[in-house]
Design a protein around this motif. Structure first.
Motif, PDB file in Angstrom:
ATOM      1  N   SER A   4      35.937  31.354  42.136  1.00 45.07           N
ATOM      2  CA  SER A   4      36.333  30.858  43.284  1.00 45.07           C
ATOM      3  C   SER A   4      36.511  32.014  44.426  1.00 45.07           C
ATOM      4  CB  SER A   4      37.072  29.745  43.430  1.00 45.07           C
ATOM      5  OG  SER A   4      36.958  28.961  42.419  1.00 45.07           O
ATOM      6  N   VAL A   5      35.852  32.200  45.611  1.00 48.62           N
ATOM      7  CA  VAL A   5      36.222  33.302  46.515  1.00 48.62           C
ATOM      8  C   VAL A   5      36.368  32.787  47.973  1.00 48.62           C
ATOM      9  CG1 VAL A   5      35.391  35.237  47.681  1.00 48.62           C
ATOM     10  CG2 VAL A   5      34.262  34.189  45.634  1.00 48.62           C
ATOM     11  N   THR A   6      38.072  32.715  49.011  1.00 51.67           N
ATOM     12  CA  THR A   6      37.805  32.071  50.361  1.00 51.67           C
ATOM     13  C   THR A   6      37.483  33.070  51.050  1.00 51.67           C
ATOM     14  OG1 THR A   6      39.520  31.505  49.028  1.00 51.67           O
ATOM     15  CG2 THR A   6      40.027  31.081  51.637  1.00 51.67           C
ATOM     16  N   ILE A   7      36.538  32.721  51.881  1.00 51.38           N
ATOM     17  CA  ILE A   7      36.254  33.459  52.773  1.00 51.38           C
ATOM     18  C   ILE A   7      36.188  32.874  54.318  1.00 51.38           C
ATOM     19  CG2 ILE A   7      34.308  34.496  54.305  1.00 51.38           C
ATOM     20  CD1 ILE A   7      33.640  34.673  50.761  1.00 51.38           C
ATOM     21  N   HIS A  18      37.950  28.825  54.249  1.00 52.29           N
ATOM     22  CA  HIS A  18      36.066  28.435  53.419  1.00 52.29           C
ATOM     23  C   HIS A  18      36.448  29.043  51.872  1.00 52.29           C
ATOM     24  CE1 HIS A  18      35.020  26.683  56.642  1.00 52.29           C
ATOM     25  NE2 HIS A  18      34.821  27.680  57.267  1.00 52.29           N
ATOM     26  N   THR A  19      36.894  28.069  51.460  1.00 49.40           N
ATOM     27  CA  THR A  19      36.396  28.459  49.634  1.00 49.40           C
ATOM     28  C   THR A  19      35.105  28.072  48.796  1.00 49.40           C
ATOM     29  OG1 THR A  19      39.093  27.797  49.462  1.00 49.40           O
ATOM     30  CG2 THR A  19      37.623  28.410  47.422  1.00 49.40           C
ATOM     31  N   ILE A  20      34.652  29.233  48.800  1.00 46.75           N
ATOM     32  CA  ILE A  20      32.727  28.867  47.971  1.00 46.75           C
ATOM     33  C   ILE A  20      33.529  28.585  46.465  1.00 46.75           C
ATOM     34  CG2 ILE A  20      30.957  29.597  48.013  1.00 46.75           C
ATOM     35  CD1 ILE A  20      31.718  31.137  50.646  1.00 46.75           C
ATOM     36  N   SER A  21      32.691  27.541  45.817  1.00 47.65           N
ATOM     37  CA  SER A  21      32.948  28.349  44.107  1.00 47.65           C
ATOM     38  C   SER A  21      31.693  27.987  43.762  1.00 47.65           C
ATOM     39  CB  SER A  21      34.138  27.163  43.564  1.00 47.65           C
ATOM     40  OG  SER A  21      32.944  25.743  43.600  1.00 47.65           O
ATOM     41  N   ARG A  31      33.297  42.087  45.848  1.00 49.62           N
ATOM     42  CA  ARG A  31      34.642  41.816  45.020  1.00 49.62           C
ATOM     43  C   ARG A  31      34.097  40.229  44.918  1.00 49.62           C
ATOM     44  NH1 ARG A  31      39.707  43.013  44.022  1.00 49.62           N
ATOM     45  NH2 ARG A  31      39.492  45.293  44.633  1.00 49.62           N
ATOM     46  N   ALA A  32      33.570  40.174  45.333  1.00 47.58           N
ATOM     47  CA  ALA A  32      33.186  38.479  45.734  1.00 47.58           C
ATOM     48  C   ALA A  32      31.727  38.399  44.094  1.00 47.58           C
ATOM     49  CB  ALA A  32      32.930  37.628  46.792  1.00 47.58           C
ATOM     50  N   LEU A  33      30.778  39.192  44.516  1.00 44.86           N
ATOM     51  CA  LEU A  33      29.758  39.003  44.011  1.00 44.86           C
ATOM     52  C   LEU A  33      29.858  39.857  42.773  1.00 44.86           C
ATOM     53  CD1 LEU A  33      26.714  39.242  46.854  1.00 44.86           C
ATOM     54  CD2 LEU A  33      27.508  37.496  45.792  1.00 44.86           C
ATOM     55  N   LEU A  34      30.961  40.994  41.960  1.00 45.75           N
ATOM     56  CA  LEU A  34      30.180  41.093  41.179  1.00 45.75           C
ATOM     57  C   LEU A  34      30.657  40.795  39.504  1.00 45.75           C
ATOM     58  CD1 LEU A  34      32.315  45.370  40.968  1.00 45.75           C
ATOM     59  CD2 LEU A  34      29.808  44.445  40.009  1.00 45.75           C
ATOM     60  N   PRO A  35      31.646  39.417  39.569  1.00 39.84           N
ATOM     61  CA  PRO A  35      31.876  38.715  39.066  1.00 39.84           C
ATOM     62  C   PRO A  35      31.033  38.308  38.821  1.00 39.84           C
ATOM     63  CG  PRO A  35      33.585  38.313  40.299  1.00 39.84           C
ATOM     64  CD  PRO A  35      33.013  39.136  41.132  1.00 39.84           C
TER      65      PRO A  35
END
Lengths: 342, 162
Positions: free
Chosen positions: A106-109, A112-115, A280-284
């Motif tokens: 999950s990323v928090t931008i 807003h938490t985007i899973s 960092r958000a997209l690498l996983p």
């Protein structure tokens, strides 16, 4: 209207997410076919598709158009309702499991938490198994409704095969569930930080993967459609888009099984993460896709290497080898888990 | 949520009627799968996710597959109606009505319509596992032995005499 603005917005977000995931899955399915043709060709020292687009990259588009414009033919003696229903069942059920597969952390931008997941079910793993256990109906009903001997034999074979190997498939992952203490796919991945399950559950992985190949009717377990003895198996009487639906369902199932193997045994999206926030958000997600791709390659590699089993060998292997090994793995794992917790 | 429940209940009842009224065994089996799946969604609405998924895996995914397999093996196409006894033809419907009335009355007596929403219980795998393997371990094991006996019985009965 009773719906507030934020409800509509979140609804739209969900629909957008579903659309993106579905399009990605269907693209992956189309290019899995391309990859298979390419890899098998290279294994056999051929070029594979080469004419449509660079390295045949537009071949899936050409194939899709071709199959759309083909005559959709149904023999006169079929049970029309079920003959129509079967490919829809197979195709729809092959698309459902992706809804609980997490692609990344999950990323928090900005609050807003985007899973990277359509929905996180707390019994996500079982949900996938439930949906795939229904998948056998598409094949069995297709074989039955065709009212013809080869499809019926193919349908019977595949039903028997899928029931037999479903047990081993389930037993293979029980060890992972016991280690994680959860059935949520997200939690199972999060427990693997530092050490992937493949190192803790190598036997479980082998049982799972071999059963998964049988469950998706692939070589060396592709007896349901063994063309040298059953013409085409359960889909002999199908043509045009209904045949394409079975075809896509098979590849979508392969993608699902590969996703599950990645999540359960190879740490899902876990991997080195660095750089600016977007990276960092997209690498996983990239790690996840790369691992799934690895499994797809392995699948095709096996297809290009091994011959087909005989039917009694297949049943013997499932019941007398895979099942006992799976049970033993469950036993040993539960003993170790119990010993560690005391 | 309530609307969803009524839709699912209607689907379940219609499909259940279909099971009984269909002449083609495969259609009956398919309708039964619809019943089981709509019940699973009702469980989901009640928050029992584990039970819902297990319902699908065991009933729709395992037991019904065997049913369909047997129907396919027998290659049963359409059932011809049997000559039913005249007694059953005249008494069947009234007796069914009486029985249904009794069931409805009993349910209505025990659970008045104004029953409050079901208490929130933990339907997770952990809670159900604890119930099965702690509180009800003896019935659970006895049931499994019962099933084993049934399986062995089936094998003995199906075995061809030399």
């Amino acid at each position: 209207m009773g719906m507030s603005f934020s409800t509509v917005l979140s609804l739209l977000a969900i629909i957008a997410k579903v659309a993106v995931v579905l399009v990605a899955l269907l693209t992956a399915v189309a290019y899995a076919v391309w990859l298979e043709r390419k890899v098998v060709a290279h294994i056999q020292s051929r070029w594979g598709p080469y004419r449509v687009g660079p390295h045949g990259l537009l071949q899936p588009v050409a194939d899709g158009l071709k199959i759309l414009f083909k005559e959709d033919f149904a023999p006169s003696q079929v049970d029309h309702l079920i003959f129509w229903l079967a490919p829809f069942i197979a195709f729809a059920l092959s698309l459902v499991p992706i809804s609980v597969i997490p692609f990344g952390a999950s990323v928090t931008i900005s609050g807003h938490t985007i899973s990277f997941q359509i929905t996180d079910l707390n019994v996500g793993l079982l949900f996938v198994f439930a949906v795939t256990s229904l998948g056998v109906y598409g094949v069995a009903l297709a074989g039955w409704s065709s009212n013809s001997k080869y499809p019926l034999l193919g349908g019977l074979r595949s039903s028997a095969q899928m029931i037999s190997y479903e047990l081993s498939l389930g037993l293979g992952v029980v060890g992972v569930v016991m280690l994680a203490g959860s059935l949520s796919l997200r939690e199972i991945v999060e427990r693997q930080v530092g050490l992937w399950n493949i190192f803790l559950q190598p036997v479980g992985f082998l049982v799972y993967f071999m059963a998964a190949i049988a469950e998706t009717n692939r070589i060396p377990f592709d007896l349901p459609e063994g063309e040298s003895e059953l013409v085409g198996g359960f889909h002999t009487e199908y043509s045009g888009f209904k045949f394409a639906m079975f075809f896509m369902a098979e590849y979508a199932n392969i993608v699902t099984v590969s996703c599950l193997a990645t999540l359960l045994f190879f740490g899902g999206w876990l991997g080195p993460v660095f750089g600016p926030p977007l990276l960092r958000a997209l690498l996983p997600v990239a790690w996840f896709c790369l691992k799934v791709l690895g499994f797809l390659f392995l699948y095709i590699w096996i297809r290009g290497t091994l011959p087909r089993f005989r039917y009694d060998q297949l049943m013997g292997f499932g019941w007398k080898f895979l099942l006992p090994v799976g049970l033993l793995n469950v036993l040993v794992t539960s003993l170790l888990v119990a010993w560690r917790s005391t | 949520m309530a609307a969803l429940f009524y839709i699912l209940a209607a689907v379940a009842i219609l499909a259940a009627l279909c099971v009984v009224l269909q002449r083609t065994p495969v259609y009956s089996a398919l309708a039964l799968i619809v019943v089981l799946c709509s019940l699973a969604v009702v469980y989901l609405l009640l928050g029992a996710e584990f039970l819902a998924v297990v319902q699908v895996i065991i009933y729709a995914g395992a037991i019904m597959v065997l049913f369909v397999l047997v129907i396919m093996l027998l290659n049963a196409r359409q059932e011809t109606p049997l000559d039913r006894s005249r007694l059953a033809r005249w008494l069947g419907a009234p007796l069914l009505a009486v029985f249904l009335g009794e069931v409805c009355f009993a349910v209505w007596q025990r659970y008045p319509v104004k029953a409050t929403a079901a208490a929130v219980i933990d339907g997770g795998p952990r809670a159900i596992g604890a119930l099965l393997f702690r509180s009800y371990v003896l019935p659970f094991e006895v049931t499994s032995i019962l099933i084993l006996v049934a399986v062995l019985g089936a094998v003995v009965l199906a075995k061809k005499q030399p």
